[in-house]
Design a protein around this motif. Sequence first.
Motif, PDB file in Angstrom:
ATOM      1  N   GLY A 248       0.810  -1.226   0.000  1.00  0.00           N
ATOM      2  CA  GLY A 248       0.000   0.000   0.000  1.00  0.00           C
ATOM      3  C   GLY A 248       0.837   1.267   0.000  1.00  0.00           C
ATOM      4  O   GLY A 248       0.348   2.341   0.368  1.00  0.00           O
ATOM      5  N   LEU A 249       2.101   1.154  -0.400  1.00  0.00           N
ATOM      6  CA  LEU A 249       2.984   2.330  -0.376  1.00  0.00           C
ATOM      7  C   LEU A 249       3.393   2.698  -1.807  1.00  0.00           C
ATOM      8  O   LEU A 249       3.553   1.829  -2.666  1.00  0.00           O
ATOM      9  N   ASP A 250       3.559   4.013  -2.048  1.00  0.00           N
ATOM     10  CA  ASP A 250       3.821   4.485  -3.403  1.00  0.00           C
ATOM     11  C   ASP A 250       5.302   4.851  -3.600  1.00  0.00           C
ATOM     12  O   ASP A 250       6.130   4.633  -2.710  1.00  0.00           O
TER      13      ASP A 250
ATOM     14  N   SER B  55       5.455   8.942   5.464  1.00  0.00           N
ATOM     15  CA  SER B  55       5.689   7.554   5.047  1.00  0.00           C
ATOM     16  C   SER B  55       5.868   6.650   6.265  1.00  0.00           C
ATOM     17  O   SER B  55       5.429   5.499   6.261  1.00  0.00           O
ATOM     18  N   MET B  56       6.496   7.172   7.310  1.00  0.00           N
ATOM     19  CA  MET B  56       6.649   6.379   8.547  1.00  0.00           C
ATOM     20  C   MET B  56       5.294   6.152   9.206  1.00  0.00           C
ATOM     21  O   MET B  56       5.030   5.070   9.743  1.00  0.00           O
ATOM     22  N   LEU B  57       4.431   7.175   9.173  1.00  0.00           N
ATOM     23  CA  LEU B  57       3.091   7.005   9.765  1.00  0.00           C
ATOM     24  C   LEU B  57       2.312   5.943   8.983  1.00  0.00           C
ATOM     25  O   LEU B  57       1.599   5.124   9.571  1.00  0.00           O
ATOM     26  N   LYS B  58       2.483   5.937   7.663  1.00  0.00           N
ATOM     27  CA  LYS B  58       1.815   4.915   6.836  1.00  0.00           C
ATOM     28  C   LYS B  58       2.405   3.531   7.120  1.00  0.00           C
ATOM     29  O   LYS B  58       1.673   2.559   7.309  1.00  0.00           O
ATOM     30  N   LEU B  59       3.741   3.475   7.137  1.00  0.00           N
ATOM     31  CA  LEU B  59       4.420   2.192   7.384  1.00  0.00           C
ATOM     32  C   LEU B  59       3.987   1.583   8.716  1.00  0.00           C
ATOM     33  O   LEU B  59       3.743   0.380   8.811  1.00  0.00           O
ATOM     34  N   THR B  60       3.871   2.434   9.737  1.00  0.00           N
ATOM     35  CA  THR B  60       3.620   1.914  11.083  1.00  0.00           C
ATOM     36  C   THR B  60       2.142   1.621  11.353  1.00  0.00           C
ATOM     37  O   THR B  60       1.797   1.255  12.472  1.00  0.00           O
ATOM     38  N   GLN B  61       1.303   1.799  10.341  1.00  0.00           N
ATOM     39  CA  GLN B  61      -0.059   1.295  10.554  1.00  0.00           C
ATOM     40  C   GLN B  61      -0.399   0.130   9.622  1.00  0.00           C
ATOM     41  O   GLN B  61      -1.540  -0.310   9.550  1.00  0.00           O
ATOM     42  N   LEU B  62       0.623  -0.429   8.993  1.00  0.00           N
ATOM     43  CA  LEU B  62       0.377  -1.611   8.149  1.00  0.00           C
ATOM     44  C   LEU B  62      -0.029  -2.800   9.022  1.00  0.00           C
ATOM     45  O   LEU B  62       0.669  -3.138   9.984  1.00  0.00           O
ATOM     46  N   GLY B  63      -1.145  -3.402   8.670  1.00  0.00           N
ATOM     47  CA  GLY B  63      -1.580  -4.667   9.287  1.00  0.00           C
ATOM     48  C   GLY B  63      -1.634  -4.671  10.801  1.00  0.00           C
ATOM     49  O   GLY B  63      -1.407  -5.712  11.426  1.00  0.00           O
ATOM     50  N   VAL B  64      -1.943  -3.519  11.408  1.00  0.00           N
ATOM     51  CA  VAL B  64      -1.900  -3.505  12.879  1.00  0.00           C
ATOM     52  C   VAL B  64      -3.108  -4.222  13.481  1.00  0.00           C
ATOM     53  O   VAL B  64      -4.194  -4.253  12.905  1.00  0.00           O
ATOM     54  N   LEU B  65      -2.888  -4.782  14.660  1.00  0.00           N
ATOM     55  CA  LEU B  65      -3.949  -5.426  15.430  1.00  0.00           C
ATOM     56  C   LEU B  65      -4.406  -4.403  16.464  1.00  0.00           C
ATOM     57  O   LEU B  65      -3.578  -3.835  17.181  1.00  0.00           O
ATOM     58  N   THR B  66      -5.712  -4.138  16.514  1.00  0.00           N
ATOM     59  CA  THR B  66      -6.225  -3.176  17.502  1.00  0.00           C
ATOM     60  C   THR B  66      -7.457  -3.764  18.200  1.00  0.00           C
ATOM     61  O   THR B  66      -7.958  -4.818  17.799  1.00  0.00           O
ATOM     62  N   GLY B  67      -7.922  -3.048  19.202  1.00  0.00           N
ATOM     63  CA  GLY B  67      -9.159  -3.438  19.898  1.00  0.00           C
ATOM     64  C   GLY B  67      -9.039  -4.806  20.542  1.00  0.00           C
ATOM     65  O   GLY B  67      -8.176  -5.027  21.381  1.00  0.00           O
ATOM     66  N   ARG B  68      -9.915  -5.728  20.108  1.00  0.00           N
ATOM     67  CA  ARG B  68      -9.906  -7.075  20.706  1.00  0.00           C
ATOM     68  C   ARG B  68      -8.970  -8.037  19.980  1.00  0.00           C
ATOM     69  O   ARG B  68      -8.827  -9.185  20.372  1.00  0.00           O
ATOM     70  N   ASN B  69      -8.383  -7.568  18.883  1.00  0.00           N
ATOM     71  CA  ASN B  69      -7.463  -8.449  18.147  1.00  0.00           C
ATOM     72  C   ASN B  69      -6.093  -8.463  18.818  1.00  0.00           C
ATOM     73  O   ASN B  69      -5.667  -7.462  19.385  1.00  0.00           O
TER      74      ASN B  69
END
Length: 344
Positions: free
Chosen positions: A198-200, A319-333
């Motif tokens: 998802g990065l350009d 780009s770092m903000l985009k990179l660091t939200q790739l595939g993150v687990l949140t909430g109950r995951n």
Amino acid sequence: MNTLGFICFLLAFHASLSVKGPFSAAQNNNGAPTPQFMPLQGLTQNFYQTTCPKAQGIIKSEVTKIINQNPSEAAGLLRILFHDCFVQGCDASILLTKPMVSEQVAAPNNRSLRTSTIRILDQIKDKVEAVCPGVVSCADTIVLSTAIAVELVGGPNIPMLLGRRDSNNAASNQTVVANIPAPTLNISALKQNFQNHGLDSADLVALSGGHTFGQAHCRVVDLQLTPTVSTDLNAAFAANLSRICIPGGTNNSANRGALTVHLDFISKDVFDNSYYTNVLNKVAIFHSDAALLNATDTKQLVQLYAQDQNKFFQQFKVSMLKLTQLGVLTGRNGIIRKKCSVPN
Ligand code: HEM
């Protein structure tokens, strides 16, 4: 040439080949895509404000102590973050060593992620656990520690969002190989790899700026030196790399496997835009660095960031903000691992 001679050569070399890109300041503004970032639901800057208000302070003070002692650990952290986020998302799976086969021994990581940095992350997490047990994730510990370290060595302030949770499993060797780009990739393969995440092109060029500090092992550098010296490299620079890395050179020691060279000989531990000057001057080490000059869009960005550190920092931040939200687990995951090396 001794080390001092080599540094003098590079300083002179940089001076003689100072960047003369085709952009004026106004064109720079027009030429650069506006960095864009959409925050992911579930992540916030003050995620631990009520559950562990001391977390950020503890991490900051630990990272500051470490970087003051050894600034090169900032590079170790940034690479671990990249290799975590590009494989199965930013879930700290890279730190798992037991009971599964660790990602750390997968081919692209093997013996090249710093064990010292992994130990540092364990120590930081232990300090946070002592104050707020089971609250702060290993994934957030990697992200926050890296942002603090990068800023301490000269990089931009990156307002990292927090709230990631950890995985309880590591990715397979096959998955790591499929996701981590090899230094031999050409520009279309690099673009494709980043696009798969998802990065350009702007993300590719800005994040490659991570090679403005840190080190590479000679066994990787050798790919550019043997059987013939790559045309990616300035001849005098390659000759010096060969003296350091190639058997029969000055460092023909039994311990060659551990030999490293600086990715940026001029400002080795500083996060600045010198990477882009290095790429233009053919003194960046990997083929994947030189390959950024092989497409018009990425070449223009290399030229822009070499001329304008602010533009680089603006894009690097996003780009770092985009990179660091790739595939993150949140909430109950996911889970909160107490020890980053084991799934609790
Ligand atoms: C674009 C594709 C990329 C390729 C092919 C690549 C490849 C490599 C290789 C082969 C090394 C040397 C490993 C060793 O021998 O120890 C390295 C080091 C490093 N890379 Fe990359 N990389 C890429 C992108 C990135 C990105 C996106 C970042 C961070 C945002 C990054 C940060 C680093 C850092 C900081 C080091 C030095 C690590 C240390 O000193 O411990 N790289 N990279």
